[in-house]
Design a protein around this motif. Structure first.
Motif, PDB file in Angstrom:
ATOM      1  N   ASP A 139      46.482  32.612  29.357  1.00 55.97           N
ATOM      2  CA  ASP A 139      46.284  32.085  30.709  1.00 55.97           C
ATOM      3  C   ASP A 139      44.804  31.983  31.063  1.00 55.97           C
ATOM      4  O   ASP A 139      44.400  31.059  31.779  1.00 55.97           O
ATOM      5  CB  ASP A 139      47.003  32.978  31.726  1.00 55.97           C
ATOM      6  N   ILE A 140      43.994  32.901  30.567  1.00 55.97           N
ATOM      7  CA  ILE A 140      42.549  32.806  30.808  1.00 55.97           C
ATOM      8  C   ILE A 140      41.973  31.608  30.067  1.00 55.97           C
ATOM      9  O   ILE A 140      41.190  30.826  30.618  1.00 55.97           O
ATOM     10  CB  ILE A 140      41.837  34.111  30.388  1.00 55.97           C
ATOM     11  N   VAL A 141      42.357  31.450  28.816  1.00 56.37           N
ATOM     12  CA  VAL A 141      41.870  30.312  28.023  1.00 56.37           C
ATOM     13  C   VAL A 141      42.286  28.989  28.665  1.00 56.37           C
ATOM     14  O   VAL A 141      41.510  28.018  28.705  1.00 56.37           O
ATOM     15  CB  VAL A 141      42.394  30.400  26.575  1.00 56.37           C
ATOM     16  N   ALA A 142      43.502  28.952  29.201  1.00 53.49           N
ATOM     17  CA  ALA A 142      44.027  27.728  29.820  1.00 53.49           C
ATOM     18  C   ALA A 142      43.494  27.500  31.225  1.00 53.49           C
ATOM     19  O   ALA A 142      43.728  26.432  31.816  1.00 53.49           O
ATOM     20  CB  ALA A 142      45.547  27.783  29.848  1.00 53.49           C
ATOM     21  N   GLY A 143      42.795  28.480  31.783  1.00 55.83           N
ATOM     22  CA  GLY A 143      42.262  28.343  33.130  1.00 55.83           C
ATOM     23  C   GLY A 143      43.237  28.736  34.229  1.00 55.83           C
ATOM     24  O   GLY A 143      42.944  28.565  35.414  1.00 55.83           O
ATOM     25  N   LYS A 144      44.389  29.276  33.855  1.00 58.86           N
ATOM     26  CA  LYS A 144      45.366  29.701  34.858  1.00 58.86           C
ATOM     27  C   LYS A 144      44.941  31.002  35.528  1.00 58.86           C
ATOM     28  O   LYS A 144      45.316  31.269  36.670  1.00 58.86           O
ATOM     29  CB  LYS A 144      46.738  29.868  34.199  1.00 58.86           C
ATOM     30  N   ILE A 145      44.193  31.816  34.793  1.00 59.37           N
ATOM     31  CA  ILE A 145      43.582  33.029  35.355  1.00 59.37           C
ATOM     32  C   ILE A 145      42.072  32.863  35.249  1.00 59.37           C
ATOM     33  O   ILE A 145      41.550  32.611  34.166  1.00 59.37           O
ATOM     34  CB  ILE A 145      44.013  34.303  34.598  1.00 59.37           C
ATOM     35  N   GLU A 146      41.391  32.974  36.371  1.00 58.73           N
ATOM     36  CA  GLU A 146      39.936  32.921  36.379  1.00 58.73           C
ATOM     37  C   GLU A 146      39.413  34.313  36.720  1.00 58.73           C
ATOM     38  O   GLU A 146      39.701  34.840  37.794  1.00 58.73           O
ATOM     39  CB  GLU A 146      39.431  31.892  37.391  1.00 58.73           C
ATOM     40  N   VAL A 147      38.686  34.900  35.797  1.00 59.60           N
ATOM     41  CA  VAL A 147      38.164  36.248  35.992  1.00 59.60           C
ATOM     42  C   VAL A 147      36.755  36.146  36.549  1.00 59.60           C
ATOM     43  O   VAL A 147      35.883  35.526  35.944  1.00 59.60           O
ATOM     44  CB  VAL A 147      38.164  37.042  34.671  1.00 59.60           C
ATOM     45  N   HIS A 148      36.552  36.768  37.686  1.00 63.00           N
ATOM     46  CA  HIS A 148      35.254  36.673  38.363  1.00 63.00           C
ATOM     47  C   HIS A 148      34.128  37.195  37.485  1.00 63.00           C
ATOM     48  O   HIS A 148      34.244  38.256  36.860  1.00 63.00           O
ATOM     49  CB  HIS A 148      35.293  37.464  39.675  1.00 63.00           C
ATOM     50  N   ASN A 149      33.022  36.469  37.460  1.00 65.14           N
ATOM     51  CA  ASN A 149      31.821  36.864  36.725  1.00 65.14           C
ATOM     52  C   ASN A 149      30.858  37.546  37.693  1.00 65.14           C
ATOM     53  O   ASN A 149      30.300  36.906  38.584  1.00 65.14           O
ATOM     54  CB  ASN A 149      31.172  35.628  36.092  1.00 65.14           C
ATOM     55  N   TYR A 150      30.671  38.830  37.520  1.00 63.68           N
ATOM     56  CA  TYR A 150      29.801  39.611  38.406  1.00 63.68           C
ATOM     57  C   TYR A 150      28.389  39.036  38.462  1.00 63.68           C
ATOM     58  O   TYR A 150      27.716  39.111  39.500  1.00 63.68           O
ATOM     59  CB  TYR A 150      29.758  41.064  37.933  1.00 63.68           C
ATOM     60  N   ASN A 151      27.932  38.450  37.371  1.00 66.61           N
ATOM     61  CA  ASN A 151      26.554  37.960  37.302  1.00 66.61           C
ATOM     62  C   ASN A 151      26.285  36.793  38.246  1.00 66.61           C
ATOM     63  O   ASN A 151      25.121  36.497  38.545  1.00 66.61           O
ATOM     64  CB  ASN A 151      26.228  37.534  35.866  1.00 66.61           C
ATOM     65  N   THR A 152      27.328  36.130  38.724  1.00 65.82           N
ATOM     66  CA  THR A 152      27.113  34.978  39.596  1.00 65.82           C
ATOM     67  C   THR A 152      26.675  35.369  41.003  1.00 65.82           C
ATOM     68  O   THR A 152      25.926  34.642  41.649  1.00 65.82           O
ATOM     69  CB  THR A 152      28.387  34.119  39.702  1.00 65.82           C
ATOM     70  N   ASP A 153      27.151  36.532  41.488  1.00 63.41           N
ATOM     71  CA  ASP A 153      26.816  36.950  42.845  1.00 63.41           C
ATOM     72  C   ASP A 153      26.592  38.450  43.001  1.00 63.41           C
ATOM     73  O   ASP A 153      26.364  38.944  44.101  1.00 63.41           O
ATOM     74  CB  ASP A 153      27.923  36.524  43.824  1.00 63.41           C
ATOM     75  N   GLU A 154      26.657  39.171  41.875  1.00 62.34           N
ATOM     76  CA  GLU A 154      26.512  40.618  41.851  1.00 62.34           C
ATOM     77  C   GLU A 154      27.509  41.299  42.790  1.00 62.34           C
ATOM     78  O   GLU A 154      27.186  42.278  43.483  1.00 62.34           O
ATOM     79  CB  GLU A 154      25.068  41.044  42.138  1.00 62.34           C
ATOM     80  N   LYS A 155      28.710  40.764  42.795  1.00 61.93           N
ATOM     81  CA  LYS A 155      29.814  41.342  43.565  1.00 61.93           C
ATOM     82  C   LYS A 155      31.055  41.362  42.716  1.00 61.93           C
ATOM     83  O   LYS A 155      31.232  40.513  41.842  1.00 61.93           O
ATOM     84  CB  LYS A 155      30.078  40.533  44.846  1.00 61.93           C
ATOM     85  N   CYS A 156      31.932  42.343  42.967  1.00 63.65           N
ATOM     86  CA  CYS A 156      33.226  42.396  42.285  1.00 63.65           C
ATOM     87  C   CYS A 156      34.316  42.417  43.348  1.00 63.65           C
ATOM     88  O   CYS A 156      34.284  43.283  44.234  1.00 63.65           O
ATOM     89  CB  CYS A 156      33.322  43.625  41.393  1.00 63.65           C
ATOM     90  N   PRO A 157      35.259  41.512  43.306  1.00 62.56           N
ATOM     91  CA  PRO A 157      36.244  41.385  44.374  1.00 62.56           C
ATOM     92  C   PRO A 157      37.201  42.558  44.525  1.00 62.56           C
ATOM     93  O   PRO A 157      37.872  42.662  45.548  1.00 62.56           O
ATOM     94  CB  PRO A 157      37.003  40.111  44.012  1.00 62.56           C
ATOM     95  N   VAL A 158      37.263  43.450  43.542  1.00 60.42           N
ATOM     96  CA  VAL A 158      38.223  44.545  43.658  1.00 60.42           C
ATOM     97  C   VAL A 158      37.548  45.903  43.863  1.00 60.42           C
ATOM     98  O   VAL A 158      38.243  46.924  43.946  1.00 60.42           O
ATOM     99  CB  VAL A 158      39.152  44.628  42.417  1.00 60.42           C
TER     100      VAL A 158
END
Length: 330
Positions: free
Chosen positions: A310-329
């Motif tokens: 699902d990640i490879v297919a784009g169905k799950i997008e895992v947040h990249n901390y480096n983009t905003d230095e934040k983690c949603p969880v």
């Protein structure tokens, strides 16, 4: 006359070939955690050794003890005509930026950071994607539904490992806790402190702990194994270090990045620019082998592999901390 001409032509071709081969003189500068950290640096070493075994072309390497030595080594290799010069750590970002300007005809490869220069290839990894998979696996294995993370140096790069892990753990229904060993390069080589942090997390209920800390992570894995809990390795496949006590390892193909760098220069295929390697590119993954197979049920394996797809297919997008230095969880 014809025979002399042919002979001269052969000599000229041989000379050309020798000059071309002389351009391939690989060098590797490790991060400060040591060559045989059984993790990030050792993966780079393995990629170099694979290239040497395949081609018969030797390479030189250097283990810096501090940031100053790292920059000196990168510059010295360039001065001595080594090509490519691979810098194996985000810590060498500024050094590569400076030295690449000084030696525009040398090809440099920086692993784990980015330098925008015409003679620099920057190789980064989507650590958050691999982290998600091992976080999901940890949550599904955890009896307490509490999982831990011990990072090395507290920087965005390692926070990205933690964030992906935390998101995956949450998807699997587990709570997440995290600690970091330090804020300097010494954080990569302090297994005692790693063990202390792992012990503290286990006292808070964590029964699966992921270590992304270079050689310091060895202390985490040892402490967790001694306590009868489960660890998760990083970068290299560390399942074999404590068979039956390492749930899995988040593999980061630093070996491929180094091997490709050496091979591409040898074959005249070197390209500058940034390469970001994730699950789709086989740059990161989770490890399943004889050392941990008894720990992973068929249902867990299917669940993690479905998440991978699902990640490879784009169905799950895992947040990249480096983009905003934040983690949603967090």
């Amino acid at each position: 006359m014809i025979r002399n001409f042919i002979g001269a032509a052969v000599v000229a071709l041989m000379a050309t070939g020798s000059a071309w081969a002389a351009d391939v003189k690989p060098a590797l500068v490790y991060g400060t955690g040591g060559k045989f950290d059984k993790s990030f640096n050792e993966a780079g070493y393995n990629g170099s050794e694979k290239f040497k075994a395949e081609t018969g072309i030797d390479y030189k390497d250097f283990e810096p003890q501090n940031d100053t030595q790292g920059e000196q080594a990168i510059r010295n290799f360039a001065k001595r005509g080594f090509n490519p010069v691979v810098a194996l750590s985000f810590a060498w970002t500024d050094a590569v930026a400076k030295v690449a300007k000084e030696f525009p005809d040398t090809q440099f490869v920086l692993v784990d950071s980015v330098v925008d220069a015409p003679n620099v290839r920057s190789v980064t990894f989507k650590e958050q994607e691999g982290g998600y998979l091992v976080g999901l696996l940890a949550a599904e294995k955890s009896a307490s539904k509490k999982v831990g993370f011990v990072g090395g140096m507290d920087i965005p790069l390692i926070r990205n490992f933690a964030c992906g892990y935390a998101i995956g753990a949450k998807a699997g229904g587990a709570e997440f806790m995290q600690n970091y060993i330090g804020t300097t390069g010494a954080a990569w080589n302090d297994p005692v402190r790693g063990g202390e942090l792992a012990k503290a997390q286990m006292e808070q209920g964590a029964d699966v702990i992921y270590a992304a800390a270079g050689a310091s992570g060895l202390g985490v894995l040892q402490t967790v194994a001694d306590a009868g809990k489960l660890g998760i390795g990083v970068d290299s496949n560390q399942n074999h270090l404590h068979p039956g006590k390492v749930l899995t390892s988040m593999v980061k193909r630093v070996d491929v990045a180094v091997h490709n760098a050496f091979s591409d220069v040898k074959d005249g295929k070197f390209t500058a620019g940034t390469q970001a390697l994730g699950l789709k590119e086989n740059g990161v993954d989770w490890a399943l082998d004889d050392n941990n197979r008894s720990l992973v049920t068929a249902e867990m394996e299917a669940s993690v592999n479905k998440a991978r797809e699902d990640i490879v297919a784009g169905k799950i997008e895992v947040h990249n901390y480096n983009t905003d230095e934040k983690c949603p969880v967090n």
